[in-house]
Scaffold this motif. Structure first.
Motif: not given
Length: 480
Positions: A55-67
């Motif tokens: 979730s910290l990668e730039a390609e993942h624009r959502r938070g860790h909860g969405a993951l």
């Protein structure tokens, strides 16, 4: 086999973009979060060590909860994804044949007492008699093999084996779905060579060939060195006896050379690493089936006689000075053509390329890293892993060799999956990105501060839950 993707980097990007758009359409719930999770795996520097770090990668624009919500409540249409994977280009042999490999890889969960559907998975240990059985989730993978020294293959499907599943029946159904997808995509038509399926020694080759007998396939796999097969019996008129004609002739014991006789054909190939490789073949040998376990059917039905070809492969030497052992193979298609015999043992040796893929999935892409409780979430997590590997395979012509200073340079057509992934962030900038931008929202209230979760998760015992009848009497309820 030749690389089926186009040599042009622009054409490769077009194929990759189409796959990304159609893969996004296969995601029916939490599509944006699952798609960006796939891009985060592709673009992360180094191996995936924890799920939340993605979730910290730039390609993942959502938070860790969405993951985590995407893995717990998302959904991907398996039939549509299977058809999409089958519609892509596939490697072919020199004669135009498609070679499929099937094998099981385990996701070990020894301490997950609250996770259901775990089985005892066989794990090889270091040294003799060090094998173990550890609880986990076994997954059956089907892939298309390439030729030559390579660590690439094309994954087509993955299915988890449950406690009540028959491994041979599940594998046969999985292969049937894959083959129907390949035929629907135009990869096979009448008049072209049959598809070759290679399997390890743990599979029931005869039953697999019997279940797939109505499809244009040839099943080939390794036999244990203590197996005993049978020849055809002598004609009934030659030795007239009262009663029913014999179904089995003289035995063919792999451990007793006196029962072999002269082979129908023998080939010899010089290799650079193993010396001379000799393949001997005996035609029209069949296993002796009994009405036990998986072969219990209608009590009045005849057990099939499945003729096949047996190949004994020996090499002159092994690395490290070890004594070479013979490898026994059985093919469901009789015939002692020399080119056919050579293709069988060469294709079987290429089956070990799937082990490189398993190592990539586990050690680099982090397939077994998440500590997921629900097996359905594990199945969903496997979907982006397969999509990641497929995108790496499609991006090979457009990849650049971003090697480390201590690594040897490789030609553009010889890049490993890890090196292609190393530069995928640059490729992604030129490919389609169908995921929508995240919408601002507020996090949920969560559990009230100071409260205790008093609802304990249920515990599950690993192992099989269905026991098959071992004899015909048990199957039909006869007591004697």
């Amino acid at each position: 086999m030749s690389l089926p993707v186009s040599e042009s980097a622009g054409d490769a990007l077009d194929v990759l973009s189409r796959f990304r758009v159609e893969f996004y359409e296969c995601l029916y719930a939490r599509a944006d979060a699952l798609f960006e999770l796939t891009d985060a795996i592709l673009c992360k520097d180094g191996p995936v060590q924890t799920l939340v770090d993605l979730s910290l990668e730039a390609e993942h624009r959502r938070g860790h909860g969405a993951l985590y919500q995407a893995l717990n409540t998302g959904w991907a249409e398996p039939a549509r994804l299977r058809s999409l994977l089958a519609s892509l280009p596939v490697p072919r042999a020199v004669d135009g044949r498609i070679v499929l490999a099937v094998d099981v890889s385990t996701w070990l969960r020894p301490d997950a007492e609250t996770s259901p559907d775990r089985l005892f998975c066989h794990v090889y240990g270091r040294g003799r008699s060090k094998d173990q059985f550890i609880p986990g989730w076994p997954y059956s993978f089907v892939a298309v093999l390439e030729s030559g020294p390579t660590s690439w293959c094309r994954l087509l499907d993955a299915a988890r084996l449950g406690p009540a599943d028959d491994a041979a029946a599940v594998t046969a159904a999985q292969l049937r779905n894959v083959m129907q997808g390949l035929i629907a995509a135009g990869h096979w038509s009448k008049g072209t060579p049959e598809l070759l399926i290679v399997a390890a020694a743990g599979y029931d080759l005869a039953r697999l060939a019997h279940l797939l007998g109505d499809l244009p396939v040839e099943v080939c796999g390794r036999l244990r060195s203590d197996r005993v097969l049978a020849r055809d019996p002598a004609p009934h008129n030659a030795h007239p006896r009262p009663g029913r004609p014999r179904m089995h002739g003289a035995p063919f014991a792999l451990a007793r050379p006196a029962t072999w006789g002269d082979p129908q054909t023998e080939t010899r190939t010089d290799t650079t690493r193993y010396g001379a490789a000799t393949a001997q073949a005996w035609d029209r040998l069949h296993p002796r089936l009994t009405r036990r376990s998986a072969w219990i059917t209608d009590q009045n039905a005849e057990l099939p006689v499945l003729h096949g070809l047996v190949v004994r492969l020996t090499v002159e030497r092994l690395p490290g000075g070890r004594d070479p052992d013979a490898v026994w193979l059985w093919s469901s298609r009789p015939g002692v053509d020399r080119s056919h015999v050579d293709q069988l043992w060469r294709s079987y040796l290429r089956r070990f390329d799937l082990e490189h893929t398993f190592r990539l999935l586990k050690q680099t892409l982090g397939w077994t890293v998440p500590k997921l409780r629900d097996p359905a979430a594990a199945d969903l997590w496997t979907t982006p892993i397969i999509a990641v590997h497929t995108q790496l395979w499609l991006a090979r012509p457009a990849a650049q060799d971003l090697r480390r200073p201590w690594e040897r340079p490789l030609p553009a057509d010889k890049l490993t999956p890890a090196r292609v992934r190393r530069g995928f962030r640059n490729i992604r900038a030129k490919a389609a990105r169908p995921a929508a931008a995240p919408k601002p929202s507020r996090p949920g209230p969560g559990r009230p501060r100071g409260s205790i979760n008093r609802t304990k998760a249920p515990r599950h015992t690993p192992g099989k839950t269905v026991k098959r009848a071992e004899t015909l009497d048990q199957h039909y309820g006869r007591t004697g």
